[in-house]
Every structure is written in C-alpha cells, then in structure tokens.
Motif scaffolding. Sequence first.
Motif, PDB file in Angstrom:
ATOM      1  N   GLY A   1       0.815  -1.215   0.000  1.00 28.38           N
ATOM      2  CA  GLY A   1       0.000   0.000   0.000  1.00 28.38           C
ATOM      3  C   GLY A   1       0.842   1.255   0.000  1.00 28.38           C
ATOM      4  O   GLY A   1       0.532   2.237  -0.685  1.00 28.38           O
ATOM      5  N   LEU A   2       1.917   1.232   0.762  1.00 34.54           N
ATOM      6  CA  LEU A   2       2.829   2.375   0.801  1.00 34.54           C
ATOM      7  C   LEU A   2       3.444   2.609  -0.576  1.00 34.54           C
ATOM      8  O   LEU A   2       3.496   3.743  -1.061  1.00 34.54           O
ATOM      9  CB  LEU A   2       3.924   2.129   1.837  1.00 34.54           C
ATOM     10  CG  LEU A   2       4.974   3.210   2.006  1.00 34.54           C
ATOM     11  CD1 LEU A   2       4.350   4.502   2.501  1.00 34.54           C
ATOM     12  CD2 LEU A   2       6.053   2.744   2.966  1.00 34.54           C
ATOM     13  N   ASN A   3       3.857   1.527  -1.223  1.00 30.56           N
ATOM     14  CA  ASN A   3       4.444   1.634  -2.556  1.00 30.56           C
ATOM     15  C   ASN A   3       3.443   2.202  -3.558  1.00 30.56           C
ATOM     16  O   ASN A   3       3.783   3.089  -4.353  1.00 30.56           O
ATOM     17  CB  ASN A   3       4.943   0.261  -3.008  1.00 30.56           C
ATOM     18  CG  ASN A   3       5.673   0.328  -4.322  1.00 30.56           C
ATOM     19  OD1 ASN A   3       6.475   1.212  -4.554  1.00 30.56           O
ATOM     20  ND2 ASN A   3       5.383  -0.618  -5.190  1.00 30.56           N
ATOM     21  N   GLN A   4       2.206   1.731  -3.513  1.00 25.56           N
ATOM     22  CA  GLN A   4       1.183   2.249  -4.427  1.00 25.56           C
ATOM     23  C   GLN A   4       0.926   3.732  -4.185  1.00 25.56           C
ATOM     24  O   GLN A   4       0.781   4.500  -5.137  1.00 25.56           O
ATOM     25  CB  GLN A   4      -0.113   1.465  -4.268  1.00 25.56           C
ATOM     26  CG  GLN A   4      -0.043   0.071  -4.828  1.00 25.56           C
ATOM     27  CD  GLN A   4      -1.322  -0.709  -4.582  1.00 25.56           C
ATOM     28  OE1 GLN A   4      -2.202  -0.282  -3.831  1.00 25.56           O
ATOM     29  NE2 GLN A   4      -1.426  -1.865  -5.197  1.00 25.56           N
ATOM     30  N   GLY A   5       0.857   4.124  -2.931  1.00 26.20           N
ATOM     31  CA  GLY A   5       0.638   5.534  -2.614  1.00 26.20           C
ATOM     32  C   GLY A   5       1.769   6.417  -3.100  1.00 26.20           C
ATOM     33  O   GLY A   5       1.534   7.493  -3.649  1.00 26.20           O
ATOM     34  N   ILE A   6       2.992   5.954  -2.903  1.00 25.67           N
ATOM     35  CA  ILE A   6       4.151   6.732  -3.371  1.00 25.67           C
ATOM     36  C   ILE A   6       4.138   6.832  -4.886  1.00 25.67           C
ATOM     37  O   ILE A   6       4.369   7.910  -5.444  1.00 25.67           O
ATOM     38  CB  ILE A   6       5.462   6.117  -2.849  1.00 25.67           C
ATOM     39  CG1 ILE A   6       5.587   6.340  -1.346  1.00 25.67           C
ATOM     40  CG2 ILE A   6       6.671   6.699  -3.585  1.00 25.67           C
ATOM     41  CD1 ILE A   6       6.743   5.607  -0.699  1.00 25.67           C
ATOM     42  N   GLN A   7       3.857   5.726  -5.561  1.00 21.94           N
ATOM     43  CA  GLN A   7       3.808   5.762  -7.028  1.00 21.94           C
ATOM     44  C   GLN A   7       2.730   6.708  -7.522  1.00 21.94           C
ATOM     45  O   GLN A   7       2.947   7.481  -8.458  1.00 21.94           O
ATOM     46  CB  GLN A   7       3.576   4.362  -7.587  1.00 21.94           C
ATOM     47  CG  GLN A   7       4.785   3.479  -7.509  1.00 21.94           C
ATOM     48  CD  GLN A   7       4.529   2.085  -8.046  1.00 21.94           C
ATOM     49  OE1 GLN A   7       3.401   1.716  -8.349  1.00 21.94           O
ATOM     50  NE2 GLN A   7       5.588   1.308  -8.169  1.00 21.94           N
ATOM     51  N   LYS A   8       1.569   6.663  -6.886  1.00 20.92           N
ATOM     52  CA  LYS A   8       0.468   7.546  -7.288  1.00 20.92           C
ATOM     53  C   LYS A   8       0.847   9.007  -7.074  1.00 20.92           C
ATOM     54  O   LYS A   8       0.634   9.849  -7.943  1.00 20.92           O
ATOM     55  CB  LYS A   8      -0.785   7.209  -6.493  1.00 20.92           C
ATOM     56  CG  LYS A   8      -1.963   8.095  -6.810  1.00 20.92           C
ATOM     57  CD  LYS A   8      -3.141   7.756  -5.928  1.00 20.92           C
ATOM     58  CE  LYS A   8      -4.257   8.756  -6.163  1.00 20.92           C
ATOM     59  NZ  LYS A   8      -5.347   8.572  -5.199  1.00 20.92           N
ATOM     60  N   ASN A   9       1.399   9.307  -5.911  1.00 25.04           N
ATOM     61  CA  ASN A   9       1.730  10.697  -5.594  1.00 25.04           C
ATOM     62  C   ASN A   9       2.888  11.230  -6.417  1.00 25.04           C
ATOM     63  O   ASN A   9       2.911  12.412  -6.753  1.00 25.04           O
ATOM     64  CB  ASN A   9       2.040  10.842  -4.107  1.00 25.04           C
ATOM     65  CG  ASN A   9       0.801  10.754  -3.255  1.00 25.04           C
ATOM     66  OD1 ASN A   9      -0.298  11.008  -3.715  1.00 25.04           O
ATOM     67  ND2 ASN A   9       0.983  10.365  -2.010  1.00 25.04           N
ATOM     68  N   THR A  10       3.850  10.397  -6.744  1.00 25.49           N
ATOM     69  CA  THR A  10       5.001  10.888  -7.497  1.00 25.49           C
ATOM     70  C   THR A  10       4.726  10.979  -8.985  1.00 25.49           C
ATOM     71  O   THR A  10       5.470  11.628  -9.715  1.00 25.49           O
ATOM     72  CB  THR A  10       6.248  10.022  -7.253  1.00 25.49           C
ATOM     73  OG1 THR A  10       5.966   8.667  -7.597  1.00 25.49           O
ATOM     74  CG2 THR A  10       6.713  10.120  -5.820  1.00 25.49           C
ATOM     75  N   SER A  11       3.654  10.356  -9.461  1.00 33.16           N
ATOM     76  CA  SER A  11       3.336  10.442 -10.889  1.00 33.16           C
ATOM     77  C   SER A  11       2.227  11.439 -11.167  1.00 33.16           C
ATOM     78  O   SER A  11       1.793  11.589 -12.294  1.00 33.16           O
ATOM     79  CB  SER A  11       2.923   9.062 -11.416  1.00 33.16           C
ATOM     80  OG  SER A  11       1.711   8.654 -10.824  1.00 33.16           O
ATOM     81  N   ASN A  12       1.790  12.153 -10.165  1.00 39.04           N
ATOM     82  CA  ASN A  12       0.673  13.080 -10.279  1.00 39.04           C
ATOM     83  C   ASN A  12       1.079  14.351 -11.013  1.00 39.04           C
ATOM     84  O   ASN A  12       1.683  15.249 -10.448  1.00 39.04           O
ATOM     85  CB  ASN A  12       0.140  13.404  -8.882  1.00 39.04           C
ATOM     86  CG  ASN A  12      -1.103  14.244  -8.907  1.00 39.04           C
ATOM     87  OD1 ASN A  12      -1.685  14.463  -9.962  1.00 39.04           O
ATOM     88  ND2 ASN A  12      -1.511  14.715  -7.742  1.00 39.04           N
ATOM     89  N   ASN A  13       0.732  14.431 -12.289  1.00 32.38           N
ATOM     90  CA  ASN A  13       0.958  15.636 -13.111  1.00 32.38           C
ATOM     91  C   ASN A  13       2.381  16.173 -13.049  1.00 32.38           C
ATOM     92  O   ASN A  13       2.611  17.367 -13.069  1.00 32.38           O
ATOM     93  CB  ASN A  13      -0.010  16.752 -12.707  1.00 32.38           C
ATOM     94  CG  ASN A  13      -1.440  16.369 -12.958  1.00 32.38           C
ATOM     95  OD1 ASN A  13      -1.740  15.654 -13.906  1.00 32.38           O
ATOM     96  ND2 ASN A  13      -2.337  16.820 -12.105  1.00 32.38           N
ATOM     97  N   ASN A  14       3.340  15.302 -12.958  1.00 30.69           N
ATOM     98  CA  ASN A  14       4.752  15.678 -12.913  1.00 30.69           C
ATOM     99  C   ASN A  14       5.109  16.589 -11.747  1.00 30.69           C
ATOM    100  O   ASN A  14       6.170  17.156 -11.702  1.00 30.69           O
ATOM    101  CB  ASN A  14       5.203  16.331 -14.235  1.00 30.69           C
ATOM    102  CG  ASN A  14       5.125  15.374 -15.392  1.00 30.69           C
ATOM    103  OD1 ASN A  14       5.370  14.179 -15.252  1.00 30.69           O
ATOM    104  ND2 ASN A  14       4.787  15.884 -16.557  1.00 30.69           N
TER     105      ASN A  14
END
Length: 70
Positions: free
Chosen positions: A40-53
């Motif tokens: 879950g932590l990994n998914q959250g980080i991936q989502k947040n770091t790929s958000n509109n650059n």
Amino acid sequence: MGLLQTILEAQGGALVKQLASNSGLDVNNTVAALSRLLGGLNQGIQKNTSNNNTGLESLLRALQTGGHDR
C-alpha cells in the motif's frame, strides 16, 4: 532486493520476530501484514510521485519542510 526482503532479513530475522512478539501475531501473520503495508505504501508513493509531474516535487518539498505529517 526489495524493502520487504530487507526487513525480513534484518538482524537475521530477529526484527520480524520482535514485531510479531510486540503485536501479538505469529511470524507468518506479521510477514503478511508487512507485505500488505509495504504494498500500500508503494502504491501511494507511485500515485503521488506520478501526479501531473508535480508529485515528486511535492513529496520532496513536504519531506524537506516538515509538511509530511498532513
């Protein structure tokens, strides 16, 4: 080596045994919980770091300025 594997091997496995003991779980349930938590932590980080650059910049800024607790 992934983060889960690093945790599992830390201190020769003693870290997981200590977490299990402290949480009242057996080792297998502790490993399963860690796996879900890190997933879950990994998914959250991936989502947040790929958000509109801007996600990565926002994450780094929060960590640098102490805004990571929100």
